[in-house]
Motif scaffolding. Sequence first.
Motif, PDB file in Angstrom:
ATOM      1  N   GLU A 263     -14.020   9.410   2.289  1.00 42.22           N
ATOM      2  CA  GLU A 263     -13.234   9.871   3.431  1.00 42.22           C
ATOM      3  C   GLU A 263     -14.089  10.598   4.459  1.00 42.22           C
TER       4      GLU A 263
ATOM      5  N   LEU B  15      -5.755  -1.835   3.685  1.00 37.05           N
ATOM      6  CA  LEU B  15      -6.549  -0.602   3.735  1.00 37.05           C
ATOM      7  C   LEU B  15      -7.904  -0.844   4.394  1.00 37.05           C
TER       8      LEU B  15
ATOM      9  N   THR C 159       0.803  -1.215   0.000  1.00 34.09           N
ATOM     10  CA  THR C 159       0.000   0.000   0.000  1.00 34.09           C
ATOM     11  C   THR C 159       0.842   1.273   0.000  1.00 34.09           C
TER      12      THR C 159
ATOM     13  N   CYS D 183      -6.794   6.421  -2.998  1.00 33.51           N
ATOM     14  CA  CYS D 183      -7.816   6.329  -1.955  1.00 33.51           C
ATOM     15  C   CYS D 183      -7.507   7.323  -0.841  1.00 33.51           C
ATOM     16  N   SER D 184      -8.298   8.368  -0.741  1.00 33.56           N
ATOM     17  CA  SER D 184      -8.165   9.332   0.359  1.00 33.56           C
ATOM     18  C   SER D 184      -8.916   8.789   1.555  1.00 33.56           C
ATOM     19  N   MET D 185      -8.183   8.327   2.571  1.00 29.55           N
ATOM     20  CA  MET D 185      -8.809   7.657   3.710  1.00 29.55           C
ATOM     21  C   MET D 185      -8.767   8.465   4.992  1.00 29.55           C
TER      22      MET D 185
ATOM     23  N   CYS E 116      -3.598   2.423  -4.831  1.00 21.47           N
ATOM     24  CA  CYS E 116      -3.556   2.548  -3.373  1.00 21.47           C
ATOM     25  C   CYS E 116      -3.531   4.018  -2.960  1.00 21.47           C
ATOM     26  N   SER E 117      -2.720   4.804  -3.644  1.00 16.01           N
ATOM     27  CA  SER E 117      -2.556   6.211  -3.270  1.00 16.01           C
ATOM     28  C   SER E 117      -3.762   7.045  -3.646  1.00 16.01           C
TER      29      SER E 117
ATOM     30  N   ARG F 118      -6.799   5.569   7.314  1.00 21.41           N
ATOM     31  CA  ARG F 118      -5.690   4.899   6.625  1.00 21.41           C
ATOM     32  C   ARG F 118      -4.739   4.271   7.632  1.00 21.41           C
TER      33      ARG F 118
END
Length: 284
Positions: free
Chosen positions: A160, A137, A92, A103-105, A100-101, A109
Amino acid sequence: MMGSLFPLLLPLSLLFLGHLVNPWQCPDEPRSSSLDHNVQYDLPNYVAPKHIQDLISKDGQEPLVFMAITNHLQVLHGSDLRILQSVTTGPTNSSECSRCSQCSMGSARPDQPEDTESQVLVLDPEEDILYSCGCSLRGLCFLHQLIGAKISDSKCLFDEQENFHLLCRDCVSSPLGTLLTVVTRGYTAYFYLASSVVSRMAESYSPVSVSVRRLLSTEDGFADGFHSLMVFPQFSDSYPIRYLHTFRTEDFVYFLTVQLEELGGTAYHSRVVRLSAMEEEMRR
């Protein structure tokens, strides 16, 4: 009359016993007689670099095979097993994992990098869409748009603003095993999910055993207020449920399980969970 029947019954009895003692058998045919050693068999083959975790095929003019291994999702030609595309799904924190990057979590995260082990790989029953969910994730899923024989675009099914460390609505996949059947009604896709859960998962997931989740039309997560079933928290470790298989008939979605016959017991048995495929609520 008894005297006249007895001589006739005696030979018949002996004949019947003879068949029991010497039953007739098919003659053995030498295997070499049906095998042509002059023919060279050139069969298509593929050797995966790591253990295959999920596999699904798609029929069509150009048949495809989608294969999930650690940190990769591969697309193979269904006839000769040529690799048509390889999509990086982990680790990740790798610069190679663009999905992977994206996805704004936020606070949800995980702090540490993770390898992606596949838990779910399912085709949409109506659209050219592939869904994948892994253990990394916090168990979120991806929607992969298919054009021809390639994955053209991938979307992270995660909002998010609606997910947090201890309350993660879009964390759907369990590292202990998850099954998914996708049901479409109209233009809406519903995820019928079943996951094996234990108490330690509550620290980083929002675990439920069985749930029905509606995919948002914005394709960035699932609607709030979904229906779910859960083993009581005090029994989640002592009463494990393992989900083995899922399938759908016209009106219902089924999950095959293995679980204890009773709380505190040692004997296991199989059960079937049945949910209505025609309604979003778990009323039946």
